[in-house]
Write an enzyme that holds these catalytic residues in place. Structure first.
Site, mmCIF file in Angstrom:
data_model
loop_
_atom_site.group_PDB
_atom_site.id
_atom_site.type_symbol
_atom_site.label_atom_id
_atom_site.label_comp_id
_atom_site.label_asym_id
_atom_site.label_seq_id
_atom_site.Cartn_x
_atom_site.Cartn_y
_atom_site.Cartn_z
ATOM 1 C CG HIS A 196 -0.354 0.275 2.510
ATOM 2 N ND1 HIS A 196 0.245 -0.710 3.265
ATOM 3 C CD2 HIS A 196 -0.245 1.413 3.232
ATOM 4 C CE1 HIS A 196 0.688 -0.179 4.383
ATOM 5 N NE2 HIS A 196 0.408 1.101 4.394
ATOM 6 C CB CYS A 320 0.243 18.427 19.197
ATOM 7 S SG CYS A 320 1.288 19.428 20.256
#
Length: 460
Positions: A196, A320
């Protein structure tokens, strides 16, 4: 909507789609059976193996199809370590390997083995002599990616392979990010990849094991794929994976030149368009389609959402954007800024217009995030007031500790210090990176009652 995240997963290549649909009608039977349908399925499987082996640069009987690239890595590492257990139980990996390699290393270590991580430089590259320095008589296996999945830096595979060959240690190369662009340099002993990543269907991995490499399959024995991958082969997906690998290789030379020019444009224009940006990774020895940069005073997850609303799909290695709230292990090993990190990986066919529109969308997106977070609009120092200040950023996540530092650095005189209290792991990277970008002195880290105290001295 431009999709700029092929380093995570590439769109299905048209050739893969055609091959998949055709193989659904012809390759559904059990290739281990002797009837007509089984023989037809076996022919498809053998042809796919030959095509993939040619692209990899190995013999067909050295190549195994697995259920994923991760499965190929886990099987390759565990099988090589088991096959060489009499030599020893020492494993060597680079500090920036894919998490699948590091997870295998952690499992090996928890089972009583030993692991050495080879450091990288600020571009994310290892040095061959660093591998030579850690190889031992009991080293059973060494691992090295061909190119980094987060910053695109290509690794010196040929040089490390020569070091390992001289020491009699097999080298496993994770070629997931680079195999679609060309063969891996010779010298490797085991190689893994994932379909992929080059436009094949998900759920197909490759594991190549050179003849002569001691290898012992772990887990229950299975009669399929030479015993190295249990379960019924997904022949339509395997056929599509092999067909698309051959197709992207045929396009790679021309597309590499075109995408490298677009990436060079991004690398040059982003720092000019957006203040306080650090472009990371090797500027020359890198994958042609990938560029990564980090933005000061920016919450990476919020920035990705803003870019998504503007019509651009990108990814990040920023702390984050992760549920653990810890910096990317790659950025941490490189010692570069982690906050506001953006990875752009261009698919084949990306136009100049798409890149230009991205460069138009990025500055207002970054400015909007900085404004929401209360980042300083200017770094000009204000009149000095105190010889030292303490900023309490405990309990506040990236990029707030750095923003608070930037706000007050001008309030101490030249030679004065600011101490930032933070319990965010990202501060250990981002505060020194801010100092380098702002030409201030990072004094160091000190223990604190909670978290750590990061001391910065104002130089200008």
């Amino acid at each position: 909507m431009p999709y700029f995240d092929v380093a995570s997963a590439a769109p299905l290549h048209p050739v893969a789609r055609q091959a998949l649909l055709a193989a659904l009608d012809e390759g559904w039977a059990d290739p281990a059976r002797l009837h007509r349908e089984g023989r037809r399925a076996r022919l498809l499987l053998d042809a796919a193996r030959e095509a993939a082996a040619e692209a990899v640069g190995c013999r067909p009987d050295e190549l195994t199809f697995t259920s994923s690239g991760t499965r190929a890595i886990h099987s390759g590492i565990s099988g090589a370590l088991a096959g060489r257990r009499r030599v020893g139980r020492h494993l060597v990996v680079s500090a920036v390997e894919h998490s699948a390699v590091l997870h295998s290393a952690a499992t090996h270590e928890s089972g009583g083995g030993s692991v050495t991580e080879v450091p990288v430089d600020v571009t994310g590259a290892v040095r061959a002599h660093a591998y030579a320095d850690v190889l031992r008589e009991d080293t059973a296996l060494a691992c090295l990616q061909s190119a980094n999945h987060e910053v695109g830096t290509e690794q010196p595979v040929a040089e490390v392979a020569e070091v390992c060959r001289a020491a009699g240690v097999p080298l496993l190369v994770d070629a997931a990010q680079s195999l679609g662009w060309g063969p891996v340099p010779a010298g490797w002993s085991l190689l893994t990849a994932s379909a992929h990543k080059w436009g094949g269907p998900a759920g197909v991995g490759l594991l190549a094991v050179r003849k002569g490499v001691r290898f012992a399959v772990q887990g229950p024995a299975d009669e399929r794929e030479s015993g190295r991958a249990a379960g019924f082969e997904d022949i339509p997906a395997i056929v599509a994976a092999a067909a698309s690998l051959r197709a992207v290789r045929a396009e790679a030379a021309a597309e590499s030149v075109r995408l490298r020019a677009l990436v060079d444009r991004i690398r040059a224009r982003v720092p000019a368009l957006v203040p306080d940006v650090e472009v990371v990774g090797d500027p020359v020895r890198r994958l042609p389609h990938l560029v990564t940069f980090s933005c000061l005073y920016v919450d990476g997850e919020t920035l990705l959402h803003e870019l998504d609303r503007s019509g651009f799909s990108v990814s990040s290695g920023s702390s984050c954007t992760s549920s653990t709230l810890t910096p990317s292990h790659v950025l941490r090993a490189m010692g570069v800024l982690s906050e506001g990190n953006v990875r752009v990986s261009l698919p084949a066919g990306t136009s100049e217009e798409d890149v230009d529109r991205f460069l138009e969308a990025l500055p207002p997106a970054v400015a909007g995030v900085r404004e929401k977070l209360g980042a300083p609009s200017t770094t000009a120092p204000s009149p000095a007031a105190a010889p030292s200040l303490v900023v309490d950023a405990l309990g506040r996540r990236c990029p707030i500790p750095v923003i608070e530092l930037a706000k007050v650095i001008g309030e101490v005189p030249v030679g004065g210090t600011v101490t930032v209290l933070s319990d965010d792991e990202a501060a250990r990277l981002d505060i020194p990176a801010w100092c380098a970008m702002r030409e201030q002195e990072y004094v160091g880290e000190e223990p604190a009652d909670r978290g750590s105290a990061y001391v910065v001295r104002r130089l200008s």
